[in-house]
Design a protein around this motif. Structure first.
Motif, PDB file in Angstrom:
ATOM      1  N   TRP A   1       0.937  -1.107  -0.176  1.00 27.72           N
ATOM      2  CA  TRP A   1       0.112  -0.026   0.084  1.00 27.72           C
ATOM      3  C   TRP A   1       0.920   1.191  -0.032  1.00 27.72           C
ATOM      4  O   TRP A   1       0.557   2.046  -0.950  1.00 27.72           O
ATOM      5  CB  TRP A   1      -0.808   0.134   1.300  1.00 27.72           C
ATOM      6  N   ALA A   2       1.767   1.332   0.744  1.00 23.60           N
ATOM      7  CA  ALA A   2       2.668   2.598   0.837  1.00 23.60           C
ATOM      8  C   ALA A   2       3.521   2.670  -0.185  1.00 23.60           C
ATOM      9  O   ALA A   2       3.619   3.813  -0.765  1.00 23.60           O
ATOM     10  CB  ALA A   2       3.557   2.113   2.111  1.00 23.60           C
ATOM     11  N   LEU A   3       3.981   1.554  -0.917  1.00 25.89           N
ATOM     12  CA  LEU A   3       4.273   2.024  -2.461  1.00 25.89           C
ATOM     13  C   LEU A   3       3.468   2.600  -3.306  1.00 25.89           C
ATOM     14  O   LEU A   3       4.037   3.653  -4.075  1.00 25.89           O
ATOM     15  CB  LEU A   3       4.904   0.552  -3.172  1.00 25.89           C
TER      16      LEU A   3
ATOM     17  N   LEU B   1      -7.887   2.479  -1.644  1.00 27.94           N
ATOM     18  CA  LEU B   1      -6.447   1.904  -1.863  1.00 27.94           C
ATOM     19  C   LEU B   1      -6.043   0.542  -0.998  1.00 27.94           C
ATOM     20  O   LEU B   1      -5.711  -0.209  -1.336  1.00 27.94           O
ATOM     21  CB  LEU B   1      -5.349   2.900  -2.098  1.00 27.94           C
ATOM     22  N   SER B   2      -6.526   1.103   0.217  1.00 29.45           N
ATOM     23  CA  SER B   2      -6.105   0.011   1.218  1.00 29.45           C
ATOM     24  C   SER B   2      -6.801  -1.202   1.257  1.00 29.45           C
ATOM     25  O   SER B   2      -6.439  -2.570   1.442  1.00 29.45           O
ATOM     26  CB  SER B   2      -6.443   0.539   2.782  1.00 29.45           C
ATOM     27  N   LYS B   3      -8.068  -1.154   0.783  1.00 32.04           N
ATOM     28  CA  LYS B   3      -8.952  -2.480   0.276  1.00 32.04           C
ATOM     29  C   LYS B   3      -8.482  -3.421  -0.797  1.00 32.04           C
ATOM     30  O   LYS B   3      -8.436  -4.633  -0.720  1.00 32.04           O
ATOM     31  CB  LYS B   3     -10.505  -1.798   0.116  1.00 32.04           C
ATOM     32  N   ALA B   4      -7.805  -2.546  -1.627  1.00 26.71           N
ATOM     33  CA  ALA B   4      -7.444  -3.300  -2.780  1.00 26.71           C
ATOM     34  C   ALA B   4      -5.972  -4.201  -2.508  1.00 26.71           C
ATOM     35  O   ALA B   4      -5.595  -5.205  -2.886  1.00 26.71           O
ATOM     36  CB  ALA B   4      -6.961  -2.400  -4.057  1.00 26.71           C
ATOM     37  N   LYS B   5      -5.216  -3.360  -1.367  1.00 22.90           N
ATOM     38  CA  LYS B   5      -4.132  -4.171  -0.863  1.00 22.90           C
ATOM     39  C   LYS B   5      -4.309  -4.769   0.410  1.00 22.90           C
ATOM     40  O   LYS B   5      -3.215  -5.564   1.045  1.00 22.90           O
ATOM     41  CB  LYS B   5      -3.097  -3.109  -0.475  1.00 22.90           C
ATOM     42  N   ASP B   6      -5.421  -5.114   0.829  1.00 26.19           N
ATOM     43  CA  ASP B   6      -5.871  -5.933   1.882  1.00 26.19           C
ATOM     44  C   ASP B   6      -5.247  -5.498   3.305  1.00 26.19           C
ATOM     45  O   ASP B   6      -4.692  -6.471   3.652  1.00 26.19           O
ATOM     46  CB  ASP B   6      -5.452  -7.564   1.772  1.00 26.19           C
ATOM     47  N   THR B   7      -5.560  -4.243   3.474  1.00 26.87           N
ATOM     48  CA  THR B   7      -5.255  -3.656   4.720  1.00 26.87           C
ATOM     49  C   THR B   7      -6.091  -2.771   5.145  1.00 26.87           C
ATOM     50  O   THR B   7      -7.055  -2.343   4.428  1.00 26.87           O
ATOM     51  CB  THR B   7      -3.575  -3.161   4.643  1.00 26.87           C
TER      52      THR B   7
END
Length: 964
Positions: A810-812, A831-837
């Motif tokens: 996510w951070a990247l 974006l966090s939902k897409a990265k599972d966080t």
């Protein structure tokens, strides 16, 4: 032919080579580059490492000796340690370190000879008792042949440029011929301690250069000393200058006379007055020792006076009469603008003069600045030169701006007094040669009557050899003794003409005193050459064979069955032939009887020089065609003649960005050069970036600057190489590039070098085919191939993100878009939902700040100083990277090692994350952040070493590395 893969085709300790190469730029005393100026000279450290790695086998080439990958890597690391010792400046003349490298070269050579014992030319090509010779067909400043010779090879250097040939003779041919001989000067023959001393290497030759250089200086003072008078300090001078009181009645040696060029005032009211074009009035900006020129308007004219202390108007003193960039000044009498067209018109009409602004003398504790005196201006004006070089400068403003202002020939670059001094020293070179020959006979030197150019070793040849280095001192005198030398108010000394690869126009200049003992003096140049000579050739022996000759790279026969490493011209970056005419005119005058063939022409040959110069070829397009055709011929010569058991290494200066197109950023010179190499029949098995600039240079990475020299590693392409389709090329690329990339990262290549180094394995795939055809059946261009290689590189780095934790991924993604700036909470949550966080999870993890509908990544300096990975319940790769950057900045590598020791194997994922982060920063032109990630990776080997040598506590998980 059975040839093993060489170390340079697999791996290099690149950071050690780069660090040594960068450091070498700051070393002057004792460095061979101080013998004579040459442009874009390669670092000795890089040359030594490349030639060594080019000749030593990689461990993977001998599976019987090193059967496992672990054993191969262990052997590779052993060779790396040898290179790391080899490139250190202090080991340049360390016989023990050099012999260790030579032993490795011999061991690899004997294995190769054994493997090719059945070759039909085995006796000729694979003689286990004799190493192949070395050749550089674009020898230039001589760094590569010198280092080949130092590694125990017979060295050959050729170049079309006679100045380059002479430099190479002075580097590899002359010193071994007179190695171990004691000096012949009368002083050395009279003093017992000098008679009994053992003269190592070329120390005796250096001592004679120093002795006869001093004799020339003393003779010159007898002949032209009246042109360089001392300055007497009078009571009248000290009346307004209390600082001069201690010097009243004394005569001080002048260091330099500072002049300003003049033109007639454009204001009709002052049309008969020559007004100064001064880019600054500051003489010294050193704190507490400030001094400046002040023009005084009086009696319808002006005069210059000198004042000490800080000026009342600092900006006016700093800028002189200059108004803006270029040739734009103001009239000191009327304030009228003196613009560039006016100055050009005046100078072309012969109405540009010069006026003395100040005198710099040598005081008891530093410089003494004085107002000009009529006597000193008269001394300069009474000089009457009997000879002046009439060779014209080219009409090429890119490299030569003086012709735009009426200075048409190289002789116009010197004042009359400078011409008298230079011709006097030039005449004395010839007289010194005669004197040395007589002294050499008296010293009992062997009775060989052959001259130096015919391989002589007797009195005449020895005298001519010393004369070569005395002529080099003349070149240095010319470089710092012309009317295009600035006065440097910080260092308080004149600056040489060639601060860069051009001859720019200078408006106010410093005329040094060649008979003094400070900057710009003859004896300083002689002493510098003697020091460089003693250090560089301290261990040279008569067995070290070297030959330098003039030859055109596309037609030469010297390369046959030799090891090749070369540094060819860089497309259109440097006009070697045009620029070296500046030195050629003086070297020819002094040494044409010593090397009649080398100095047979009035100027340096230019027609065949492989430089893409539009003014010479009519247009940019024609210049590019000339360069491509000529370089292809030269490269083809190497494919046909080089010893096939060894790869060829070719340096090329990579320009970071030259033009933009739909296919991305590209460099015309780089592509054209690669095309020539491939067209000549080479396949490329490696590309290594050798950085010669300091790390701070990265801050300017979005500028059009030369940051790296790329070393291409080439093999002759198999005659039966197949043709491939674009799809086949891409398939092979996607299969092989990720493995090569992982190997480069495992070797700890710096992120700044990764993209360029990855071109090596990418181009290795491209050049293994005779042609790669696109969908329309057309051959793929080098530009298209480079674009596809970069595309696969990006995809590979992106795929590595799958190995990172969800928060780091996510951070990247966030960092790529926003960096460390704020962004909308809603965007972050999506974006966090897409990265599972989750955003809150990342706040809890300590990498994110959230509030008032905004979120942002925490910068390294914002992270808590008491962080401990052993107690962190939600450890992320992103957090690890930025804590390591924080700790590295605050406490250095030892502090970072404490963190890494606790992280154990987890730390390596953080290092991989740095590569991805650097790539993002480079694309977004975030230089400061890129520098931080690059520095962490560069520090990694030392951090790991410290974790081995110190005990820091328990690791998070697993061991950091296996210990044999």
């Amino acid at each position: 032919m059975n040839y093993p893969k060489k170390l340079i085709e697999v791996a290099l300790p690149l950071e050690a080579i780069n660090e040594a190469s960068s450091r070498e730029k700051s070393i002057r005393h004792g460095h061979p580059s101080t013998l004579h100026l040459w442009w874009a000279r390669r670092p000795l450290a890089a040359a030594r490492a490349v030639i060594f790695a080019q000749m030593v086998d990689d461990s993977s080439a001998w599976p019987d000796l090193f059967p496992t990958e672990k054993a191969q890597e262990k052997e590779r690391q052993r060779l790396f340690r040898i290179i790391e010792e080899l490139v250190t400046w202090e080991n340049t003349t360390n016989e023990e370190v050099l012999q260790k490298a030579r032993d490795e070269i011999w061991a690899s050579w004997r294995r190769t000879c054994a493997a090719n014992a059945d070759h039909p030319r085995a006796e000729e090509l694979f003689n286990r008792s004799k190493l192949p010779a070395f050749h550089d067909p674009f020898a230039g400043g001589g760094a590569l042949p010198l280092e080949a010779q130092r590694l125990g090879l017979e060295a050959y250097a050729s170049d079309l440029n006679p100045v380059a040939v002479l430099i190479n003779k002075a580097m590899i041919e002359i010193p071994p011929r007179f190695a171990g001989k004691r000096p012949v000067n009368p002083e050395a023959r009279a003093k017992k301690e000098l008679i009994e001393r053992q003269w190592k290497g070329a120390q005796g030759l250096a001592e004679d250069v120093r002795y006869y250089g001093q004799w020339m200086r003393d003779e010159a003072e007898k002949r032209i000393g009246h042109l360089y008078p001392k300055v007497e300090i009078t009571q009248e001078m000290a009346r307004e200058r209390p600082d001069l009181a201690p010097y009243v009645g004394r005569k001080l040696t002048v260091i330099a006379w500072l002049w300003a060029r003049t033109v007639k005032s454009p204001n009709p009211a002052f049309a008969n007055i020559d007004v100064p074009l001064a880019s600054t009035f500051m003489l010294s900006t050193k704190s507490g020792k400030e001094a400046y020129v002040e023009p005084v308007i009086e009696n319808g004219s002006y005069r210059f006076t000198v004042k000490v202390g800080k000026p009342k108007d600092p900006e006016a003193a700093k800028n002189g009469t200059k108004l803006a960039r270029g040739a734009n000044f103001r009239c000191v009498m009327s304030g009228a603008v003196i613009n560039d067209p006016y100055i050009k018109a005046e100078s072309m009409a012969g109405r540009m003069g010069a006026r003395l602004m100040a005198i710099v003398a040598e005081g008891d504790h530093g410089r003494v600045y004085l107002a000009p005196t009529p006597e000193h201006e008269k001394s300069a004006n009474q000089a009457q030169p009997l000879w002046k070089p009439e060779v014209s400068m080219p009409e090429n403003p890119r490299w030569f701006s003086p012709p735009l202002y009426g200075l048409k020939s190289f002789g116009d670059l010197f004042t009359p007094r400078q011409l008298v001094a230079l011709t006097t020293f030039s005449d004395l070179v010839g007289e010194a040669i005669q004197r040395i020959e007589a002294d050499a006979r008296a010293a009992g030197l062997e009775p060989d009557m052959r001259p130096l150019c015919d391989g002589g070793t007797g009195p005449r040849a020895y005298a001519e050899a010393v004369g070569v280095y005395l002529a080099f001192a003349l070149s240095k005198q010319a470089d710092l003794g012309n009317s295009l030398c600035r006065w440097e108010p910080i260092a308080q000394c004149p600056r040489q003409l060639f601060g860069r690869q051009a001859i720019p126009m200078i408006w106010d200049f410093a005329e040094g005193n060649p008979l003094g003992s400070s900057s710009g003096s003859w004896i300083i140049f002689v002493d510098g050459i003697a020091k460089a000579f003693s250090k560089t050739f301290e261990i040279v022996t008569a067995n070290a064979c070297g030959t330098a000759l003039q030859a055109e790279a596309g037609t030469q026969e010297v390369s046959l069955d030799k090891i090749i490493s070369t540094d060819p011209p860089y497309y259109d970056n440097i006009g070697y032939a045009d620029l070296s005419d500046f030195f050629y005119i003086w070297l020819r005058r002094s040494l044409k009887t010593v090397f009649p063939e080398l100095f047979s022409t009035m100027a340096v040959p230019k027609a065949e020089e492989l430089v893409a110069t539009p003014y010479r070829h009519g247009s940019v397009g024609e210049a590019e065609i000339f360069f491509l055709d000529g370089m292809t011929r030269a490269m083809h010569r190497l494919t046909q003649q080089s010893h096939q058991a060894f790869p060829v290494s070719i340096y090329y200066a990579f320009k970071q960005a030259e033009n933009e197109s739909e296919e991305g950023t590209a460099s015309t010179g780089w592509e054209t050069f690669l095309s020539a190499v491939i067209k000549a029949g080479f396949s490329i098995s490696g590309t290594w970036p050798i950085r010669t600039e300091n790390d701070s240079r990265m801050i300017g990475q979005d500028t059009n600057a030369l940051a790296s020299s790329i070393v291409l590693v080439c093999r002759k392409r198999d005659a039966s190489a197949p043709t491939a389709t674009r799809r086949e090329f891409m398939t092979a690329l996607k299969q092989e590039l990720p493995q090569a990339l992982a190997h480069l990262q495992h070797s700890n290549i710096a992120p700044v070098d990764l993209a360029q180094a990855a071109i090596g394995p990418g181009m290795a795939v491209f050049t293994r085919y005779a042609r790669v055809l696109d969908a329309e059946g057309k051959p793929m261009t080098v530009r298209e191939a480079l674009a596809l290689i970069n595309q696969v590189l990006d995809e590979t780095l992106a795929e590595q993100e799958g190995d990172f934790d969800a928060e780091s991924r996510w951070a990247l993604a966030w960092f790529e878009q926003f960096g460390f700036a704020e962004g909308e909470f809603g965007v972050a949550e999506t974006l966090s939902k897409a990265k599972d966080t989750s955003v809150q999870g990342m706040v809890d993890a300590g990498i994110l700040a959230a509030g008032k509908g905004k979120v942002r990544l925490l910068k390294p300096e914002e992270l808590p100083a008491d962080w401990d990975p052993l107690t962190d319940s939600r450890l992320t790769g992103w957090e690890v990277v930025h804590h390591l950057i924080r700790v590295l900045n605050a406490g250095g590598e030892s502090a970072a090692a404490q963190i890494v020791a606790k992280l154990g194997a987890t730390a390596d994922a953080a290092r991989e994350l740095c590569y991805r982060l650097f790539t993002l920063c480079e694309r977004k032109k975030r230089a400061q952040e890129a520098l931080a990630y690059n520095t962490l990776v560069q520090s990694w080997p030392e951090i790991l070493r410290l974790t081995q040598t110190k005990s820091f506590g328990t690791a998070v998980s697993g061991e950091l590395f296996d210990v044999e």
